[in-house]
Design a protein around this motif. Structure first.
Motif, PDB file in Angstrom:
ATOM      1  N   LYS A   5      -8.643  -1.225   0.272  1.00 45.61           N
ATOM      2  CA  LYS A   5      -8.308  -0.348   1.380  1.00 45.61           C
ATOM      3  C   LYS A   5      -9.212   0.875   1.374  1.00 45.61           C
ATOM      4  O   LYS A   5      -9.792   1.243   0.353  1.00 45.61           O
ATOM      5  CB  LYS A   5      -6.852   0.103   1.293  1.00 45.61           C
ATOM      6  N   LYS A   6      -9.340   1.514   2.501  1.00 41.49           N
ATOM      7  CA  LYS A   6     -10.196   2.690   2.582  1.00 41.49           C
ATOM      8  C   LYS A   6      -9.561   3.871   1.858  1.00 41.49           C
ATOM      9  O   LYS A   6      -8.340   4.009   1.807  1.00 41.49           O
ATOM     10  CB  LYS A   6     -10.473   3.064   4.035  1.00 41.49           C
ATOM     11  N   ARG A   7     -10.404   4.716   1.253  1.00 43.26           N
ATOM     12  CA  ARG A   7      -9.926   5.906   0.565  1.00 43.26           C
ATOM     13  C   ARG A   7      -9.385   6.906   1.583  1.00 43.26           C
ATOM     14  O   ARG A   7      -9.892   7.005   2.702  1.00 43.26           O
ATOM     15  CB  ARG A   7     -11.065   6.539  -0.243  1.00 43.26           C
ATOM     16  N   GLU A   8      -8.354   7.628   1.169  1.00 43.13           N
ATOM     17  CA  GLU A   8      -7.759   8.629   2.042  1.00 43.13           C
ATOM     18  C   GLU A   8      -7.774   9.985   1.355  1.00 43.13           C
ATOM     19  O   GLU A   8      -7.255  10.144   0.257  1.00 43.13           O
ATOM     20  CB  GLU A   8      -6.322   8.236   2.396  1.00 43.13           C
ATOM     21  N   ARG A   9      -8.406  10.936   2.018  1.00 41.40           N
ATOM     22  CA  ARG A   9      -8.463  12.326   1.544  1.00 41.40           C
ATOM     23  C   ARG A   9      -7.805  13.189   2.611  1.00 41.40           C
ATOM     24  O   ARG A   9      -8.398  13.429   3.665  1.00 41.40           O
ATOM     25  CB  ARG A   9      -9.904  12.775   1.321  1.00 41.40           C
ATOM     26  N   VAL A  10      -6.592  13.650   2.327  1.00 38.78           N
ATOM     27  CA  VAL A  10      -5.822  14.381   3.331  1.00 38.78           C
ATOM     28  C   VAL A  10      -5.195  15.615   2.702  1.00 38.78           C
ATOM     29  O   VAL A  10      -4.689  15.570   1.581  1.00 38.78           O
ATOM     30  CB  VAL A  10      -4.718  13.486   3.943  1.00 38.78           C
ATOM     31  N   LYS A  11      -5.256  16.718   3.427  1.00 39.51           N
ATOM     32  CA  LYS A  11      -4.574  17.949   3.041  1.00 39.51           C
ATOM     33  C   LYS A  11      -3.612  18.317   4.160  1.00 39.51           C
ATOM     34  O   LYS A  11      -3.916  18.118   5.339  1.00 39.51           O
ATOM     35  CB  LYS A  11      -5.569  19.097   2.833  1.00 39.51           C
ATOM     36  N   PHE A  12      -2.454  18.852   3.754  1.00 38.58           N
ATOM     37  CA  PHE A  12      -1.565  19.384   4.793  1.00 38.58           C
ATOM     38  C   PHE A  12      -0.802  20.595   4.268  1.00 38.58           C
ATOM     39  O   PHE A  12      -0.614  20.759   3.060  1.00 38.58           O
ATOM     40  CB  PHE A  12      -0.593  18.321   5.324  1.00 38.58           C
ATOM     41  N   THR A  13      -0.406  21.435   5.192  1.00 37.04           N
ATOM     42  CA  THR A  13       0.499  22.547   4.894  1.00 37.04           C
ATOM     43  C   THR A  13       1.570  22.568   5.953  1.00 37.04           C
ATOM     44  O   THR A  13       1.333  22.204   7.118  1.00 37.04           O
ATOM     45  CB  THR A  13      -0.207  23.921   4.880  1.00 37.04           C
ATOM     46  N   ILE A  14       2.760  22.989   5.547  1.00 38.14           N
ATOM     47  CA  ILE A  14       3.834  23.249   6.489  1.00 38.14           C
ATOM     48  C   ILE A  14       4.452  24.594   6.116  1.00 38.14           C
ATOM     49  O   ILE A  14       4.785  24.842   4.968  1.00 38.14           O
ATOM     50  CB  ILE A  14       4.893  22.127   6.500  1.00 38.14           C
TER      51      ILE A  14
ATOM     52  N   ARG B 112       0.808  -1.210   0.000  1.00 36.66           N
ATOM     53  CA  ARG B 112       0.000   0.000   0.000  1.00 36.66           C
ATOM     54  C   ARG B 112       0.848   1.269   0.000  1.00 36.66           C
ATOM     55  O   ARG B 112       0.649   2.176  -0.790  1.00 36.66           O
ATOM     56  CB  ARG B 112      -0.907  -0.034   1.223  1.00 36.66           C
ATOM     57  N   LEU B 113       1.829   1.312   0.900  1.00 31.20           N
ATOM     58  CA  LEU B 113       2.667   2.517   0.984  1.00 31.20           C
ATOM     59  C   LEU B 113       3.460   2.732  -0.287  1.00 31.20           C
ATOM     60  O   LEU B 113       3.600   3.848  -0.772  1.00 31.20           O
ATOM     61  CB  LEU B 113       3.627   2.389   2.161  1.00 31.20           C
ATOM     62  N   SER B 114       4.016   1.659  -0.848  1.00 32.39           N
ATOM     63  CA  SER B 114       4.846   1.783  -2.039  1.00 32.39           C
ATOM     64  C   SER B 114       4.089   2.410  -3.186  1.00 32.39           C
ATOM     65  O   SER B 114       4.600   3.268  -3.898  1.00 32.39           O
ATOM     66  CB  SER B 114       5.356   0.398  -2.457  1.00 32.39           C
ATOM     67  N   VAL B 115       2.838   2.004  -3.388  1.00 31.60           N
ATOM     68  CA  VAL B 115       2.040   2.580  -4.463  1.00 31.60           C
ATOM     69  C   VAL B 115       1.677   4.025  -4.151  1.00 31.60           C
ATOM     70  O   VAL B 115       1.847   4.921  -4.971  1.00 31.60           O
ATOM     71  CB  VAL B 115       0.750   1.764  -4.668  1.00 31.60           C
ATOM     72  N   TYR B 116       1.223   4.281  -2.960  1.00 24.20           N
ATOM     73  CA  TYR B 116       0.754   5.632  -2.626  1.00 24.20           C
ATOM     74  C   TYR B 116       1.859   6.670  -2.714  1.00 24.20           C
ATOM     75  O   TYR B 116       1.704   7.716  -3.328  1.00 24.20           O
ATOM     76  CB  TYR B 116       0.144   5.646  -1.227  1.00 24.20           C
ATOM     77  N   PHE B 117       2.996   6.408  -2.113  1.00 19.14           N
ATOM     78  CA  PHE B 117       4.037   7.418  -2.035  1.00 19.14           C
ATOM     79  C   PHE B 117       4.690   7.683  -3.383  1.00 19.14           C
ATOM     80  O   PHE B 117       5.401   8.670  -3.560  1.00 19.14           O
ATOM     81  CB  PHE B 117       5.078   7.017  -0.994  1.00 19.14           C
ATOM     82  N   SER B 118       4.480   6.760  -4.337  1.00 19.21           N
ATOM     83  CA  SER B 118       5.001   7.022  -5.677  1.00 19.21           C
ATOM     84  C   SER B 118       4.233   8.156  -6.352  1.00 19.21           C
ATOM     85  O   SER B 118       4.717   8.765  -7.322  1.00 19.21           O
ATOM     86  CB  SER B 118       4.876   5.737  -6.497  1.00 19.21           C
ATOM     87  N   PHE B 119       2.962   8.372  -5.878  1.00 13.07           N
ATOM     88  CA  PHE B 119       2.153   9.411  -6.526  1.00 13.07           C
ATOM     89  C   PHE B 119       2.730  10.787  -6.134  1.00 13.07           C
ATOM     90  O   PHE B 119       2.252  11.767  -6.579  1.00 13.07           O
ATOM     91  CB  PHE B 119       0.707   9.304  -6.089  1.00 13.07           C
TER      92      PHE B 119
ATOM     93  N   GLU C  85       1.861   9.502   8.386  1.00 12.42           N
ATOM     94  CA  GLU C  85       3.048   8.704   8.693  1.00 12.42           C
ATOM     95  C   GLU C  85       4.247   9.172   7.871  1.00 12.42           C
ATOM     96  O   GLU C  85       5.362   9.300   8.386  1.00 12.42           O
ATOM     97  CB  GLU C  85       2.765   7.231   8.415  1.00 12.42           C
ATOM     98  N   LEU C  86       4.024   9.446   6.594  1.00 12.55           N
ATOM     99  CA  LEU C  86       5.103   9.936   5.746  1.00 12.55           C
ATOM    100  C   LEU C  86       5.544  11.328   6.187  1.00 12.55           C
ATOM    101  O   LEU C  86       6.737  11.637   6.217  1.00 12.55           O
ATOM    102  CB  LEU C  86       4.669   9.970   4.283  1.00 12.55           C
ATOM    103  N   TYR C  87       4.584  12.166   6.525  1.00 13.39           N
ATOM    104  CA  TYR C  87       4.887  13.525   7.006  1.00 13.39           C
ATOM    105  C   TYR C  87       5.820  13.456   8.208  1.00 13.39           C
ATOM    106  O   TYR C  87       6.831  14.172   8.283  1.00 13.39           O
ATOM    107  CB  TYR C  87       3.589  14.233   7.364  1.00 13.39           C
ATOM    108  N   ASP C  88       5.476  12.612   9.135  1.00 11.24           N
ATOM    109  CA  ASP C  88       6.305  12.425  10.324  1.00 11.24           C
ATOM    110  C   ASP C  88       7.705  11.970   9.931  1.00 11.24           C
ATOM    111  O   ASP C  88       8.717  12.497  10.419  1.00 11.24           O
ATOM    112  CB  ASP C  88       5.645  11.393  11.233  1.00 11.24           C
TER     113      ASP C  88
ATOM    114  N   ALA D 278      12.010   3.759   3.657  1.00 12.12           N
ATOM    115  CA  ALA D 278      13.127   4.205   2.827  1.00 12.12           C
ATOM    116  C   ALA D 278      12.783   4.035   1.350  1.00 12.12           C
ATOM    117  O   ALA D 278      13.112   4.884   0.515  1.00 12.12           O
ATOM    118  CB  ALA D 278      14.391   3.429   3.179  1.00 12.12           C
ATOM    119  N   LYS D 279      12.121   2.952   1.011  1.00 12.36           N
ATOM    120  CA  LYS D 279      11.705   2.733  -0.373  1.00 12.36           C
ATOM    121  C   LYS D 279      10.670   3.770  -0.786  1.00 12.36           C
ATOM    122  O   LYS D 279      10.708   4.320  -1.892  1.00 12.36           O
ATOM    123  CB  LYS D 279      11.126   1.326  -0.544  1.00 12.36           C
ATOM    124  N   SER D 280       9.732   4.048   0.107  1.00 13.86           N
ATOM    125  CA  SER D 280       8.710   5.050  -0.187  1.00 13.86           C
ATOM    126  C   SER D 280       9.327   6.433  -0.353  1.00 13.86           C
ATOM    127  O   SER D 280       8.956   7.192  -1.242  1.00 13.86           O
ATOM    128  CB  SER D 280       7.666   5.079   0.936  1.00 13.86           C
ATOM    129  N   GLU D 281      10.315   6.767   0.513  1.00 15.21           N
ATOM    130  CA  GLU D 281      10.985   8.049   0.407  1.00 15.21           C
ATOM    131  C   GLU D 281      11.721   8.162  -0.926  1.00 15.21           C
ATOM    132  O   GLU D 281      11.715   9.211  -1.572  1.00 15.21           O
ATOM    133  CB  GLU D 281      11.965   8.235   1.556  1.00 15.21           C
TER     134      GLU D 281
END
Length: 306
Positions: free
Chosen positions: A293-302, A3-10, A131-134, A163-166
């Motif tokens: 898996k459940k859909r994820e709709r997330v916004k963030f700003t830093i 799941r993470l590998s696919v998502y973080f590639s986007f 999790e990736l943000y952290d 590390a792979k996702s990064e």
């Protein structure tokens, strides 16, 4: 499928701030696709081939992110998760400070509040974006002996899932147009400088001011009829004319398959502090889903202040 590998590639003349009516096209680019130029750029004898090579070989953007790990800064972090109707179901807000005594950095949380199901009962994040943000921005334990050397920055990833996702995220953010390995059903659609994909896009270069700084603006958008068969809905980069450093970049990507779909928009801004460039603002808006898996709709700003 992980799941993470696919998502973080986007996951470029200030006298002519908009495209001139006397637009011109370069037909000698290194990937044989016409590039639309404003008249001032043409009159100045702009070297298209050299410019595209700079775009593909740029390391200034990544160096800015590496450099931020070497200095103290204050940050405001805002993450929100939404339901299908746009209602906020979870949130995280904090004010943090990166301290860097000697050769180590660590994150000090000065203010924090959360709502909803941002965390699971065991304290883990309930959202992979969080999790990736952290992983990217927080150092709960001291991290030492880092540098901002970028040679070999896209070498093979280190061990472990994150590390792979990064590594895949680096490909997307710092080297857009390159192929991201390990993502199924995508083919070569992310390789926008390859002939088969480049012919689906309009490429434009103009000159304008960005916060008073003369820049080349390089913009990529889908040609009419290809909107639903490409990945990049927009890729716009502001290159400082004096040294081609990237001052800002906008991304908009979307793609749909049976196994997954995503619609992600992101804005990244940098700031000059002393002799170095640092990221100062990131805005992310993502809607993604992976089969079963459940859909994820997330916004963030830093927002980062040095």
């Amino acid at each position: 499928m992980k799941r993470l590998s696919v998502y973080f590639s986007f996951f470029i003349s200030f006298l002519h701030p908009v495209y001139s009516h006397a637009q011109n096209f370069d037909t000698g680019s290194i990937f044989s696709v016409p590039i639309q130029l404003d008249s001032v750029t043409v009159c100045n004898g702009f070297d298209i081939k050299a410019f595209i090579r700079r775009v593909q070989a740029d390391t200034t953007f990544y160096k800015a992110f590496k450099s931020m790990r070497l200095v103290p800064y204050d940050a405001v972090n805002d993450i929100k998760a939404y339901d299908k109707d746009g209602g906020i179901i979870a949130s995280y807000y904090s004010k943090t400070k990166q301290n860097r005594p000697k050769s180590c950095r660590f994150t000090e949380v000065r203010e924090q509040k959360t709502t909803g199901d941002f965390y699971r009962r065991n304290g883990d994040y309930n959202y992979y974006t969080a999790e990736l943000y952290d992983y990217l921005f927080f150092a709960k334990e001291p991290v030492c002996n880092e540098s901002d050397i970028v040679a070999g920055y896209l070498d093979a990833p280190g061990p472990g899932r994150m590390a792979k996702s990064e590594y895949q995220l680096k490909q997307l953010i710092f080297n857009p147009g390159s192929k991201v390995k390990g993502v199924p059903f995508m083919g070569a659609r992310e390789s926008i400088f390859e002939q088969s994909e480049a012919e689906k896009y309009d490429f434009k270069i103009v000159q304008e001011l960005y916060n008073g700084v003369p820049c080349y603006v390089f913009k990529i958008t889908p040609k009419s009829g290809y909107e639903h068969s490409v990945i990049y809905d927009e890729l716009t980069t502001w290159f400082r004319k004096s040294d081609y450093s990237i001052l800002a970049r906008n991304y908009s990507l979307s793609y749909h398959t049976i196994a997954y779909d995503f619609d992600v928009r992101m804005k990244v801004r940098t700031v000059q502090s002393g002799s170095k460039l640092y990221p100062t603002y990131i805005d992310y808006d993502g809607n993604w889903h992976i089969f079963t898996k459940k859909r994820e709709r997330v916004k963030f700003t830093i927002e980062i202040a040095y």
